[in-house]
Design a protein around this motif. Structure first.
Motif, PDB file in Angstrom:
ATOM      1  N   PHE A  60      34.487   5.766 -15.926  1.00 10.90           N
ATOM      2  CA  PHE A  60      34.601   5.837 -17.384  1.00 10.90           C
ATOM      3  C   PHE A  60      34.486   7.264 -17.901  1.00 10.90           C
ATOM      4  O   PHE A  60      35.124   7.615 -18.892  1.00 10.90           O
ATOM      5  N   TYR A  61      33.692   8.095 -17.243  1.00  9.15           N
ATOM      6  CA  TYR A  61      33.582   9.484 -17.669  1.00  9.15           C
ATOM      7  C   TYR A  61      34.958  10.156 -17.629  1.00  9.15           C
ATOM      8  O   TYR A  61      35.330  10.890 -18.544  1.00  9.15           O
TER       9      TYR A  61
ATOM     10  N   PHE B 233      41.560   9.730 -22.862  1.00 10.92           N
ATOM     11  CA  PHE B 233      42.050   8.962 -24.012  1.00 10.92           C
ATOM     12  C   PHE B 233      41.225   9.162 -25.282  1.00 10.92           C
ATOM     13  O   PHE B 233      41.499   8.505 -26.292  1.00 10.92           O
ATOM     14  N   ASP B 234      40.248  10.065 -25.263  1.00 12.74           N
ATOM     15  CA  ASP B 234      39.339  10.118 -26.411  1.00 12.74           C
ATOM     16  C   ASP B 234      40.016  10.527 -27.713  1.00 12.74           C
ATOM     17  O   ASP B 234      39.583  10.115 -28.794  1.00 12.74           O
ATOM     18  N   ALA B 235      41.088  11.312 -27.650  1.00  8.44           N
ATOM     19  CA  ALA B 235      41.747  11.762 -28.885  1.00  8.44           C
ATOM     20  C   ALA B 235      43.016  10.972 -29.198  1.00  8.44           C
ATOM     21  O   ALA B 235      43.756  11.319 -30.115  1.00  8.44           O
TER      22      ALA B 235
ATOM     23  N   ASP C  50      40.873   1.942 -27.657  1.00 10.15           N
ATOM     24  CA  ASP C  50      39.910   1.014 -28.246  1.00 10.15           C
ATOM     25  C   ASP C  50      39.076   0.321 -27.170  1.00 10.15           C
ATOM     26  O   ASP C  50      37.875   0.082 -27.355  1.00 10.15           O
ATOM     27  N   ALA C  51      39.709  -0.022 -26.051  1.00  8.29           N
ATOM     28  CA  ALA C  51      38.974  -0.668 -24.955  1.00  8.29           C
ATOM     29  C   ALA C  51      37.928   0.278 -24.380  1.00  8.29           C
ATOM     30  O   ALA C  51      36.813  -0.134 -24.031  1.00  8.29           O
ATOM     31  N   LEU C  52      38.257   1.551 -24.285  1.00  8.94           N
ATOM     32  CA  LEU C  52      37.305   2.534 -23.769  1.00  8.94           C
ATOM     33  C   LEU C  52      36.177   2.797 -24.762  1.00  8.94           C
ATOM     34  O   LEU C  52      35.024   2.996 -24.359  1.00  8.94           O
ATOM     35  N   VAL C  53      36.496   2.785 -26.047  1.00 11.46           N
ATOM     36  CA  VAL C  53      35.453   2.904 -27.070  1.00 11.46           C
ATOM     37  C   VAL C  53      34.464   1.748 -26.928  1.00 11.46           C
ATOM     38  O   VAL C  53      33.240   1.937 -26.972  1.00 11.46           O
ATOM     39  N   HIS C  54      34.994   0.550 -26.759  1.00 14.97           N
ATOM     40  CA  HIS C  54      34.141  -0.635 -26.604  1.00 14.97           C
ATOM     41  C   HIS C  54      33.258  -0.502 -25.365  1.00 14.97           C
ATOM     42  O   HIS C  54      32.048  -0.800 -25.413  1.00 14.97           O
ATOM     43  N   ALA C  55      33.841  -0.066 -24.259  1.00 16.94           N
ATOM     44  CA  ALA C  55      33.075   0.079 -23.023  1.00 16.94           C
ATOM     45  C   ALA C  55      31.977   1.126 -23.177  1.00 16.94           C
ATOM     46  O   ALA C  55      30.842   0.929 -22.719  1.00 16.94           O
TER      47      ALA C  55
END
Length: 230
Positions: free
Chosen positions: A130-131, A137-139, A146-151
């Motif tokens: 995840f790091y 995908f942060d920007a 959105d899936a990574l934000v949730h995780a």
């Protein structure tokens, strides 16, 4: 469960040769899906989610492109399925083992220790899955972001909840700032991961462990509850 696997309830209940053939196809499809996702999480941890492609996976795993495409339908769904698969591996290696410790400082220590071990042992070859992909995908916008934000929120929430449990047991000082402490622990862990991956520096994990221990001892009502690392 049947509908989740793409099999209608009627087909599952029908039995007979047709049901057996259908069940066999579903199981083969599930096995192929697991095979593909085990490879995608490894690729993405090193090269990023954008490195995933149906053609590459078909070639590497000696599968048909049409068969791989049929399992996911689009590159975005392949990326989302990869994130979900990585999340299950993370839970099995970090969260669930830490839950075996009773609530309190011991569980906080275990959660951090399991995370550092998960990164150091290269459960994913690129370090923490995840790091790496969050930085990719942060920007951006979209379903993968959105899936990574949730995780990420889920992981942050777990660390905060674990600290809150230790506060409730009376093992942390009443004035403990839970979000601040969680932020610091995560920063120590992620820095160890980054330093280790970039510089091949295994001592980064020991340094993170020392930092987490010192911070936890400072917040504990009884520092002896947190043994110092050698």
């Amino acid at each position: 469960m049947a509908s989740e696997l793409g099999v209608s309830d009627d087909a599952q209940a029908g039995g007979g040769a047709t049901g057996t053939k259908l069940d066999g196809r579903v199981e083969r499809g599930n096995q192929t899906r697991r095979l593909v996702l085990r490879r995608t999480v490894d690729i993405a941890s090193v090269e990023g989610l954008d490195a995933l492609s149906v053609g590459r996976l078909a070639t590497e795993l000696k599968l048909s492109k049409s068969g791989v495409f049929a399992l996911f339908g689009s590159k975005e769904e392949l990326q989302l399925a990869t994130i979900r698969a990585a999340g299950r591996i993370f839970l099995d290696n970090v969260v669930e083992p830490a839950r075996q410790s009773p609530p309190g400082i011991g569980r906080v220590r275990q959660l951090c220790a399991r995370w550092l071990d998960y990164s150091e042992q290269r459960v994913f070859p690129g370090g923490c899955f995840f790091y790496g992909v969050i930085a990719e995908f942060d920007a951006r916008e979209g379903a993968v972001h959105d899936a990574l934000v949730h995780a990420d929120r889920d992981w942050n929430g777990r660390v905060k909840d674990c600290i809150a449990e230790a506060l409730d047991t009376g093992e942390l000082r009443p004035d403990t700032d839970i979000p601040q402490l969680a932020f610091e622990f995560i920063a120590f862990m992620e820095t160890a991961n980054a330093q280790s991956v970039l510089h091949d520096e295994p001592d980064a994990y020991r340094r993170a462990g020392v930092a987490i221990t010192a911070r936890l001892r400072a917040a504990a009502t009884d520092p002896s509850l947190v043994p110092q690392l050698p």
